[in-house]
Write a protein that holds these residues in place. Structure first.
Motif, PDB file in Angstrom:
ATOM      1  N   ARG A  99       0.838  -1.199   0.000  1.00  0.00           N
ATOM      2  CA  ARG A  99       0.000   0.000   0.000  1.00  0.00           C
ATOM      3  C   ARG A  99       0.881   1.261   0.000  1.00  0.00           C
ATOM      4  O   ARG A  99       0.546   2.258  -0.600  1.00  0.00           O
ATOM      5  CB  ARG A  99      -0.845  -0.011   1.273  1.00  0.00           C
ATOM      6  N   ARG A 100       2.007   1.171   0.713  1.00  0.00           N
ATOM      7  CA  ARG A 100       2.891   2.340   0.854  1.00  0.00           C
ATOM      8  C   ARG A 100       4.117   2.248  -0.040  1.00  0.00           C
ATOM      9  O   ARG A 100       5.008   3.086   0.038  1.00  0.00           O
ATOM     10  CB  ARG A 100       3.339   2.448   2.314  1.00  0.00           C
ATOM     11  N   LEU A 101       4.185   1.206  -0.856  1.00  0.00           N
ATOM     12  CA  LEU A 101       5.349   0.971  -1.730  1.00  0.00           C
ATOM     13  C   LEU A 101       6.653   0.927  -0.934  1.00  0.00           C
ATOM     14  O   LEU A 101       7.690   1.409  -1.404  1.00  0.00           O
ATOM     15  CB  LEU A 101       5.446   2.053  -2.818  1.00  0.00           C
ATOM     16  N   ALA A 261      -1.814  -1.618  -3.384  1.00  0.00           N
ATOM     17  CA  ALA A 261      -1.229  -0.395  -3.930  1.00  0.00           C
ATOM     18  C   ALA A 261      -2.251   0.348  -4.787  1.00  0.00           C
ATOM     19  O   ALA A 261      -2.318   1.582  -4.771  1.00  0.00           O
ATOM     20  CB  ALA A 261       0.011  -0.733  -4.755  1.00  0.00           C
ATOM     21  N   ALA A 262      -3.062  -0.410  -5.536  1.00  0.00           N
ATOM     22  CA  ALA A 262      -4.093   0.226  -6.358  1.00  0.00           C
ATOM     23  C   ALA A 262      -5.080   0.980  -5.485  1.00  0.00           C
ATOM     24  O   ALA A 262      -5.504   2.093  -5.810  1.00  0.00           O
ATOM     25  CB  ALA A 262      -4.816  -0.827  -7.206  1.00  0.00           C
ATOM     26  N   ARG A 263      -5.454   0.375  -4.353  1.00  0.00           N
ATOM     27  CA  ARG A 263      -6.404   1.024  -3.442  1.00  0.00           C
ATOM     28  C   ARG A 263      -5.824   2.336  -2.901  1.00  0.00           C
ATOM     29  O   ARG A 263      -6.494   3.358  -2.874  1.00  0.00           O
ATOM     30  CB  ARG A 263      -6.758   0.070  -2.300  1.00  0.00           C
ATOM     31  N   SER A 264      -4.564   2.290  -2.475  1.00  0.00           N
ATOM     32  CA  SER A 264      -4.009   3.514  -1.882  1.00  0.00           C
ATOM     33  C   SER A 264      -3.761   4.566  -2.954  1.00  0.00           C
ATOM     34  O   SER A 264      -3.906   5.761  -2.716  1.00  0.00           O
ATOM     35  CB  SER A 264      -2.737   3.211  -1.086  1.00  0.00           C
ATOM     36  N   CYS A 265      -3.399   4.119  -4.152  1.00  0.00           N
ATOM     37  CA  CYS A 265      -3.212   5.059  -5.251  1.00  0.00           C
ATOM     38  C   CYS A 265      -4.531   5.759  -5.577  1.00  0.00           C
ATOM     39  O   CYS A 265      -4.585   6.975  -5.781  1.00  0.00           O
ATOM     40  CB  CYS A 265      -2.666   4.314  -6.470  1.00  0.00           C
ATOM     41  N   GLU A 341      -3.909   6.653 -14.441  1.00  0.00           N
ATOM     42  CA  GLU A 341      -4.904   7.700 -14.225  1.00  0.00           C
ATOM     43  C   GLU A 341      -4.423   8.690 -13.166  1.00  0.00           C
ATOM     44  O   GLU A 341      -4.723   9.882 -13.225  1.00  0.00           O
ATOM     45  CB  GLU A 341      -6.243   7.082 -13.800  1.00  0.00           C
ATOM     46  N   SER A 342      -3.691   8.175 -12.189  1.00  0.00           N
ATOM     47  CA  SER A 342      -3.184   9.047 -11.132  1.00  0.00           C
ATOM     48  C   SER A 342      -2.247  10.103 -11.712  1.00  0.00           C
ATOM     49  O   SER A 342      -2.346  11.283 -11.379  1.00  0.00           O
ATOM     50  CB  SER A 342      -2.471   8.219 -10.067  1.00  0.00           C
ATOM     51  N   VAL A 343      -1.353   9.679 -12.585  1.00  0.00           N
ATOM     52  CA  VAL A 343      -0.445  10.639 -13.221  1.00  0.00           C
ATOM     53  C   VAL A 343      -1.264  11.681 -13.979  1.00  0.00           C
ATOM     54  O   VAL A 343      -1.065  12.884 -13.836  1.00  0.00           O
ATOM     55  CB  VAL A 343       0.533   9.919 -14.176  1.00  0.00           C
ATOM     56  N   GLN A 344      -2.223  11.196 -14.754  1.00  0.00           N
ATOM     57  CA  GLN A 344      -3.031  12.109 -15.566  1.00  0.00           C
ATOM     58  C   GLN A 344      -3.845  13.064 -14.703  1.00  0.00           C
ATOM     59  O   GLN A 344      -3.870  14.272 -14.938  1.00  0.00           O
ATOM     60  CB  GLN A 344      -3.966  11.301 -16.482  1.00  0.00           C
ATOM     61  N   LEU A 345      -4.509  12.531 -13.698  1.00  0.00           N
ATOM     62  CA  LEU A 345      -5.448  13.346 -12.918  1.00  0.00           C
ATOM     63  C   LEU A 345      -4.737  14.305 -11.971  1.00  0.00           C
ATOM     64  O   LEU A 345      -5.331  15.275 -11.509  1.00  0.00           O
ATOM     65  CB  LEU A 345      -6.425  12.442 -12.152  1.00  0.00           C
ATOM     66  N   HIS A 346      -3.461  14.031 -11.687  1.00  0.00           N
ATOM     67  CA  HIS A 346      -2.697  14.985 -10.897  1.00  0.00           C
ATOM     68  C   HIS A 346      -2.152  16.128 -11.766  1.00  0.00           C
ATOM     69  O   HIS A 346      -1.568  17.079 -11.240  1.00  0.00           O
ATOM     70  CB  HIS A 346      -1.536  14.298 -10.168  1.00  0.00           C
ATOM     71  N   GLY A 347      -2.314  15.988 -13.067  1.00  0.00           N
ATOM     72  CA  GLY A 347      -1.814  17.046 -13.939  1.00  0.00           C
ATOM     73  C   GLY A 347      -0.302  17.126 -13.862  1.00  0.00           C
ATOM     74  O   GLY A 347       0.377  16.120 -13.621  1.00  0.00           O
ATOM     75  N   ASP A 356       4.564  11.051  -5.730  1.00  0.00           N
ATOM     76  CA  ASP A 356       4.637   9.580  -5.716  1.00  0.00           C
ATOM     77  C   ASP A 356       3.910   8.915  -6.878  1.00  0.00           C
ATOM     78  O   ASP A 356       4.013   7.694  -7.038  1.00  0.00           O
ATOM     79  CB  ASP A 356       4.050   9.038  -4.403  1.00  0.00           C
ATOM     80  N   ALA A 357       3.187   9.677  -7.682  1.00  0.00           N
ATOM     81  CA  ALA A 357       2.385   9.045  -8.744  1.00  0.00           C
ATOM     82  C   ALA A 357       3.239   8.132  -9.625  1.00  0.00           C
ATOM     83  O   ALA A 357       2.835   7.023  -9.972  1.00  0.00           O
ATOM     84  CB  ALA A 357       1.706  10.117  -9.593  1.00  0.00           C
ATOM     85  N   HIS A 358       4.451   8.578  -9.945  1.00  0.00           N
ATOM     86  CA  HIS A 358       5.280   7.762 -10.843  1.00  0.00           C
ATOM     87  C   HIS A 358       5.759   6.476 -10.166  1.00  0.00           C
ATOM     88  O   HIS A 358       6.035   5.483 -10.835  1.00  0.00           O
ATOM     89  CB  HIS A 358       6.464   8.576 -11.381  1.00  0.00           C
ATOM     90  N   LEU A 359       5.866   6.524  -8.838  1.00  0.00           N
ATOM     91  CA  LEU A 359       6.297   5.296  -8.147  1.00  0.00           C
ATOM     92  C   LEU A 359       5.237   4.202  -8.296  1.00  0.00           C
ATOM     93  O   LEU A 359       5.553   3.021  -8.473  1.00  0.00           O
ATOM     94  CB  LEU A 359       6.562   5.591  -6.667  1.00  0.00           C
ATOM     95  N   PHE A 360       3.952   4.607  -8.217  1.00  0.00           N
ATOM     96  CA  PHE A 360       2.874   3.643  -8.418  1.00  0.00           C
ATOM     97  C   PHE A 360       2.850   3.168  -9.871  1.00  0.00           C
ATOM     98  O   PHE A 360       2.627   1.997 -10.159  1.00  0.00           O
ATOM     99  CB  PHE A 360       1.531   4.259  -8.035  1.00  0.00           C
ATOM    100  N   LEU A 361       3.089   4.121 -10.782  1.00  0.00           N
ATOM    101  CA  LEU A 361       3.096   3.765 -12.205  1.00  0.00           C
ATOM    102  C   LEU A 361       4.191   2.728 -12.491  1.00  0.00           C
ATOM    103  O   LEU A 361       3.976   1.739 -13.193  1.00  0.00           O
ATOM    104  CB  LEU A 361       3.332   5.017 -13.047  1.00  0.00           C
ATOM    105  N   LYS A 362       5.370   2.957 -11.913  1.00  0.00           N
ATOM    106  CA  LYS A 362       6.491   2.042 -12.157  1.00  0.00           C
ATOM    107  C   LYS A 362       6.273   0.705 -11.455  1.00  0.00           C
ATOM    108  O   LYS A 362       6.569  -0.349 -12.004  1.00  0.00           O
ATOM    109  CB  LYS A 362       7.791   2.710 -11.694  1.00  0.00           C
ATOM    110  N   ARG A 363       5.726   0.762 -10.245  1.00  0.00           N
ATOM    111  CA  ARG A 363       5.421  -0.499  -9.564  1.00  0.00           C
ATOM    112  C   ARG A 363       4.377  -1.274 -10.368  1.00  0.00           C
ATOM    113  O   ARG A 363       4.443  -2.499 -10.494  1.00  0.00           O
ATOM    114  CB  ARG A 363       4.941  -0.210  -8.135  1.00  0.00           C
ATOM    115  N   GLY A 364       3.398  -0.538 -10.905  1.00  0.00           N
ATOM    116  CA  GLY A 364       2.347  -1.191 -11.685  1.00  0.00           C
ATOM    117  C   GLY A 364       2.903  -1.900 -12.907  1.00  0.00           C
ATOM    118  O   GLY A 364       2.588  -3.064 -13.177  1.00  0.00           O
ATOM    119  N   LYS A 365       3.759  -1.198 -13.636  1.00  0.00           N
ATOM    120  CA  LYS A 365       4.338  -1.824 -14.834  1.00  0.00           C
ATOM    121  C   LYS A 365       5.237  -2.991 -14.444  1.00  0.00           C
ATOM    122  O   LYS A 365       5.207  -4.063 -15.066  1.00  0.00           O
ATOM    123  CB  LYS A 365       5.112  -0.771 -15.633  1.00  0.00           C
ATOM    124  N   ALA A 366       6.038  -2.795 -13.385  1.00  0.00           N
ATOM    125  CA  ALA A 366       6.931  -3.870 -12.945  1.00  0.00           C
ATOM    126  C   ALA A 366       6.125  -5.097 -12.510  1.00  0.00           C
ATOM    127  O   ALA A 366       6.464  -6.236 -12.862  1.00  0.00           O
ATOM    128  CB  ALA A 366       7.808  -3.383 -11.798  1.00  0.00           C
TER     129      ALA A 366
END
Lengths: 389, 391
Positions: A99-101, A261-265, A341-347, A356-366
């Motif tokens: 949840r906290r990466l 992680a998806a929930r916390s994101c 969506e987090s990256v997008q919606l945070h502008g 931290d948006a990119h950390l979730f994005l990278k964890r997601g892809k990984a």
């Protein structure tokens, strides 16, 4: 709007039985454990510092986790000085760390100790005792340059000697492989039989190379085995089963981590949209954005339920053979979608390294790529379901 | 600490009892109703399905979850799910009494007077009296608080004027539970009342609506001086919104477990068609089939997860997540169904030149994302009530 205006469609097919998890999803003990772990991490975990230090994780946090939460002893049987908890209990920690990466060898250690506990051999028990009492971390060295995570194609060799075993071969994408104390390694005997081995990371017969990972919160290493001294840990019953168990638990743990992680994101998105004002109103009051968040909520609910189901089904004969594969696909895909969506919606702020948006994005892809790509796992699921072409 | 993964022996015996009863009763006398009444085939065998409702009621299968003192069985949520699954598995016909059993019945259990309960519940439990729901109106669809149908008190009666729409089963039902405005000076959800109205009377006209499937499940109901006794007011006058919204219908996240057995049957038929046409060898179609299969599993796990959290976790708005999940899945399945038939999907190919199952599924499932709260409303509910986003 809870009224519905039509009949249920009838069914004629052979349904699956409801011999499936039906108890409350979160027993009180487990909820308390979740709260304890959450408090611990909220107090002590510093993701940014951990991911930028040379080890790629916070050794002090690990040590503290060993002392206060028993992170290494959690799934170690009581006969080996551990806490004797179930995989589902371990999944609570995996979820809270996820949840906290939090960069940590926790996930792999939980899975490895669960597998070792299932081995039931003296060798496995000795190692488990050491893991529990010394607070050791374990990395799972599975993938190979040729085979990827396809167990049938693994080619690393285990040779028998009078004193034990030695390993030869190359592993890659080993999470926290450069820093773990022990390595859990599937390898083939000279007869071609797949077995599970454990080597000490300090062994002179192995060379570890840390790679720069896309996901900063999970370091990856390549490991070259050149007659590394190893212990065989699985029993005579058949190594393929223990390797399958290892793979299944890794996939399930990654699913649990991804769903959490998806929930916390998603929570982060909702919080931001609720406070961020533009055009004189909260961004979250715009219906277009609400609807995107609602669609994400549906994805996350499905992912959480799937991760829960896969966790509760571990060791249960009722589960379909490819439940872990399915769970990893569904949950990692959900995490990537929410993170994107987090990256997008945070502008613009979502495109900065500081957010931290990119950390979730990278964890997601990984997590989509680890232990088998979505395409590979879908193929496995389809074949098991009789959907082959 | 590990979760029990099996039904208890007693629940398993219940399952076997339900299964055996359904098998016995759907053989022989009721063999003709098996599989009838599904999507796009709502008017199949209505007379026989009414008889089937009575058979269900006579054997105590209606009102399983109702309290024993009101003639129910006090069955647990789990057993209701089990019956739902067995019912679907047996290919029993689409229920005609679901709104009676799951909507008006529970409303009367919660809000009805002892007299109303004594008068109306037995007919529902016996499967003899069918109810329909009079909520939606031409100008009050997703925005139900816009209801304009009026009910004016005249002596011992309310006199109703106005129009309801999308009323399933109105053409065969005996009674309608109506949300009507009893106080014309109040707006929105204030001033509405929940009235039980007999349908067989001169002031009511019912017109079927022809749908894109060519068939008719829904109706328009016109009230022009229709009457109902003041005793048929449920809850206080003006309190109809609370009564209508306070009814926790059978948890949809759980009800979908039975529904999913029908979904699985549809998916299996599509897979069989895809094999027959060779569509399964098309990588893009194959990927959609696999995703549909995975999606069905996810829906199952979601329903089981909801069931496992019942009574402990948050409830209510979870129904909106479940609705969005299955409605979108089913709508996509309808598109997949026609796609695997290939160009043959261009023309009717069923018996006597009717639309095929695939074509009906494609068309019918467009309703799934509309009725019972459109996708758009469900997303609002999820965003505002589940996620807590600002209004």
């Amino acid at each position: 709007m809870r009224q519905y205006d039509r009949n249920e469609p009838p069914g004629l097919s052979e349904p699956t039985e409801l011999s499936e998890p039906t108890e409350p999803s979160e027993p009180i003990e487990r909820r308390e454990m979740r709260r304890t772990v959450a408090d611990f991490l909220d107090r002590h975990a510093d993701i940014r510092t951990a991911m930028t230090n040379a080890d790629g994780y916070d050794r002090e946090l690990w040590r503290r986790g060993v002392d206060e939460l028993g992170v290494s002893a959690l799934l170690v049987p009581e006969r080996c000085g551990g806490l004797g908890m179930s995989f589902a209990d371990g999944a609570v920690l995996v979820a809270e760390f996820g949840r906290r990466l939090v960069p940590s060898p926790l996930l792999d250690t939980v899975v490895a100790t669960a597998v070792l506990a299932a081995c039931g051999t003296d060798e496995a028990d000795w190692l488990l005792t050491e893991i529990a009492t010394e607070g050791l971390s374990v990395a799972v060295a599975f993938a190979e340059p040729e085979a990827g995570w396809c167990a049938d194609s693994l080619a690393s060799r285990a040779a028998s000697h009078s004193a034990g075993w030695t390993l030869r071969g190359a592993k890659e994408y080993v999470a926290h492989g450069a820093t773990a104390d022990l390595l859990l390694v599937p390898a083939r005997t000279t007869e071609g039989e797949l077995r599970l081995y454990v080597t000490r990371a300090s062994d002179a017969g192995l060379r570890r190379t840390s790679r720069t990972a896309l996901d900063h919160t999970r370091t990856l290493a390549e490991i070259e085995f050149t007659d590394a001294v190893a212990v065989r840990v699985d029993g005579s019953a058949g190594g393929a089963d223990s390797v399958a168990l290892l793979s299944g638990l890794m996939l399930t743990a990654l699913a649990v981590e991804s769903a959490a992680a998806a929930r916390s994101c998603l929570s982060g998105i909702v919080t931001y949209l609720s406070v961020r004002q533009q055009f004189g109103r909260a961004l979250g009051s715009f219906q277009a954005l609400k609807h995107r968040c609602a669609d994400l909520a549906v994805r996350v609910a499905g992912a959480e339920a799937t991760a829960w189901y896969a966790t509760e089904s571990v060791g249960n004969g009722a589960q379909a053979a490819t439940t872990p594969e399915l769970a990893k696909v569904v949950c990692a895909d959900a995490l990537l979608r929410v993170a994107a969506e987090s990256v997008q919606l945070h502008g613009g702020i979502g495109f900065t390294f500081d957010h931290d948006a990119h950390l979730f994005l990278k964890r997601g892809k990984a997590n989509q790529l680890l232990f088998g790509s979505g395409q590979q796992l879908r193929t496995r699921v389809a074949e098991a379901a009789g959907l082959g072409t | 600490m590990s979760a029990g993964l099996k039904l208890s022996d007693a629940d398993e015996r219940f399952r076997l009892r339900a299964r055996a009863w359904l098998a016995d009763n759907l053989a022989g006398e009721f063999a003709d109703v098996v599989g009838t009444g599904g999507p796009g085939r709502e008017h199949q065998a209505v007379r026989r399905r009414r008889q089937w409702e009575r058979r269900l009621g006579a054997s105590g299968w209606i009102g399983l979850g109702w309290p024993k003192r009101h003639g129910g069985q006090d069955a647990s949520l789990l057993r209701q799910v089990v019956f739902h699954e067995e019912y679907a598995r047996a290919g029993a016909p689409a229920r005609l009494g679901h709104m009676s059993e799951q909507l008006v019945g529970p409303t009367l259990l919660t809000f009805g007077t002892a007299e109303q309960q004594a008068r109306f519940l037995p007919g529902i439990l016996r499967g003899e009296v069918l109810w329909c729901q009079g909520y939606s109106e031409p100008d009050a669809g997703s925005d139900l608080a816009g209801v304009r149908t009026s009910a004016v008190r005249e002596g011992g009666h309310y006199v109703l004027s106005g129009q309801k729409i999308w009323t399933s089963l109105a053409d065969i039902a005996d009674w309608c539970f109506v949300l009507a405005r009893t106080d014309p000076d109040q707006t929105r959800h204030r001033g509405l009342s929940y009235l039980l109205v007999p349908l067989d009377q001169p002031g009511i006209e019912i017109r079927p609506i022809r749908q894109i499937t060519g068939t008719s499940e829904f109706n328009e109901v016109f009230f022009d001086g229709a009457r109902t006794a003041v005793d048929n007011l449920v809850g206080a006058e003006g309190d109809g919104w609370r009564v209508a919204m306070g009814t926790l219908a059978f948890e949809r996240g759980v009800a979908t477990l039975g529904q999913q057995i029908g979904f699985e049957r549809e998916l299996n038929a599509i897979i069989a068609t895809a094999r027959a046409t060779g569509a399964i060898d098309d990588p893009a179609l194959h990927a959609r089939i696999v995703d549909a299969w995975i999606g069905l599993r996810v829906m199952r796990y979601t329903a089981l997860h909801t069931l496992s959290s019942a009574g402990t976790g948050p409830s209510g708005s979870e129904g909106s997540i479940s609705k969005l999940q299955w409605a979108n899945w089913h709508r996509n399945l309808g598109e997949l169904a026609v796609d695997v038939t290939g160009a043959a999907g261009l023309v009717a190919g069923g018996a006597s030149d009717e639309l095929t199952e695939e074509q009906l599924l494609f068309l019918y499932t467009r309703a799934d994302t509309i009725y019972g709260g459109t996708n758009e409303i469900q997303r609002n509910i999820v965003a505002e009530r589940v996620l807590g986003m600002p209004r």
